[in-house]
Design an enzyme around this catalytic site. Structure first.
Site: not given
Length: 376
Positions: A12, A14, A35, A103, A127, A200
């Site tokens: 989600g 750029v 995910m 992760c 990315g 996160c």
């Protein structure tokens, strides 16, 4: 490689949005996937900027814009087991973990590569600002991204070596401003989306999150040179090596740094700046992206993200771990963080830094009457 089917990890943001668009331009059969990490009882102040329900909606919209299918994959159980649980456990042991390394290692480039094969995809693409380079022998190497401000090789040292040929990094040769330009040129809705800066799953400060999961336990702060009690604390989990602010020492005018954390005795040891200098390190849980026989004796090691790598000499290296001697002493190397190995821009592997236990003096009895505490 054009025409091959590739699973593109979309967050989600750029970077992953442009990754999907570039792959489509290059002729790949792109399958977008995100995910899902957030639990059903997600707190409103977690998973807000990435890996969130809103981010999943944006990733799906971008997939529609690019013209590729999109799937939301459930990885909640794996995330809790591999990331959140170990994060809390490491702090309870007086160590400073890096959940982003776990992760990438255990979820994105292990579980996701397996999922890609199940979906008939030859490659996984992300990315990350990392360069995929094929050497003269046809082997895939990971190199630092061309944008030095965004290079993310530090987080990928744990990637299984046999997975390297199946991972693509389309933005690795671009700088961040150019990535945003490409997104804007294509009208992608994530073109100006701000970057995520925090862990996160941690709302606010890490210390507050840790306090919710590890009980407070009052203990002493001791001077490393004498063993004398110079303060009190509510848990070693609230301190990091090298820390000098917020110690609450009895004699607050003295500049002291955290030198060592000892959860077994619930003691925080402090000392001078020089007491925090490491001449080398030992690392465990090693992973190498080259044959051990090719590991150079002289290399560079990076002990924190966004720090300059330093020269080091390999004292020992085997499948389980390695030992290095720094060319110059390094300040406050934190157990639990990653020691990442490089030869120039090439990522060689890495390991988790082990505790560096100094020679501790005999612990002296605390004063019967505590001196007045002055606020720092």
């Amino acid at each position: 490689m054009a025409g091959e089917r590739v699973l593109c990890a979309m967050s989600g943001g750029v970077d992953s949005s442009v990754t999907a668009a570039l792959l489509k331009d290059q002729g790949y059969q792109v399958v977008g996937a995100m995910m899902r990490f957030w639990p059903d009882d997600k707190r409103t102040d977690t998973f807000d900027s990435c890996c969130s329900p809103d981010a999943a909606y944006e990733a799906r919209r971008v997939a529609e814009q690019v013209g590729v299918p999109f799937y939301l994959l459930d990885y909640r159980e794996q995330f809790q087991r591999h990331i959140v649980g170990p994060f809390i456990d490491e702090y309870s042991k007086g160590r400073t973990p890096n959940p982003c390394v776990n992760c990438n290692t255990k979820v994105k480039f292990d579980e996701l590569v397996k999922k890609a094969k199940m979906l008939g995809c030859r490659y996984v693409a992300t990315g990350h600002y990392v360069k995929r380079v094929e050497n003269a022998r046809g082997e895939v190497e990971f190199h630092r991204g061309d944008d030095p401000r965004k290079d993310q090789t530090y987080f990928l040292w744990g990637t299984p070596r046999d997975a390297l040929p199946y991972i693509l990094f389309p933005v690795g040769e671009l700088e961040k401003p150019r990535v945003r330009e490409i997104a804007a040129e294509r009208g992608l809705l994530t073109a100006q989306k701000p970057e995520s800066q925090n862990i996160c799953f941690v709302p606010g400060k890490v210390q507050d999150f840790v306090a919710e999961h590890i009980p407070q336990a009052q203990g002493f702060i001791r001077e490393i040179s004498s063993g004398e009690v110079v303060g009190e604390h509510l848990g070693t989990q609230f301190y990091t090596l090298g820390q000098k602010k917020g110690l609450g020492l009895y004699q607050s005018h003295r500049v002291r740094h955290v030198v060592h954390l000892a959860p077994d005795t619930n003691t925080v040891w402090v000392g001078d700046y020089d007491d925090c200098l490491w001449t080398g390190l030992k690392a465990q849980s090693a992973n190498y992206l080259i044959d051990l026989t090719e590991l150079p004796e002289e290399l560079e090691v990076q002990v924190r993200y966004r720090t300059v790598p330093v020269k080091a000499r390999v004292i020992r290296a085997d499948e389980s771990g390695f030992e290095l001697a720094f060319a110059d002493p390094q300040f406050a190397v934190a157990p639990g963080q990653s020691a990442v190995l490089y030869a120039g821009p090439r990522l060689l592997g890495g390991g988790l830094i082990e505790d560096h236990v100094p020679t501790l003096p005999e612990a002296k009895a605390p004063p019967k009457k505590r001196p007045a505490v002055l606020l720092s």
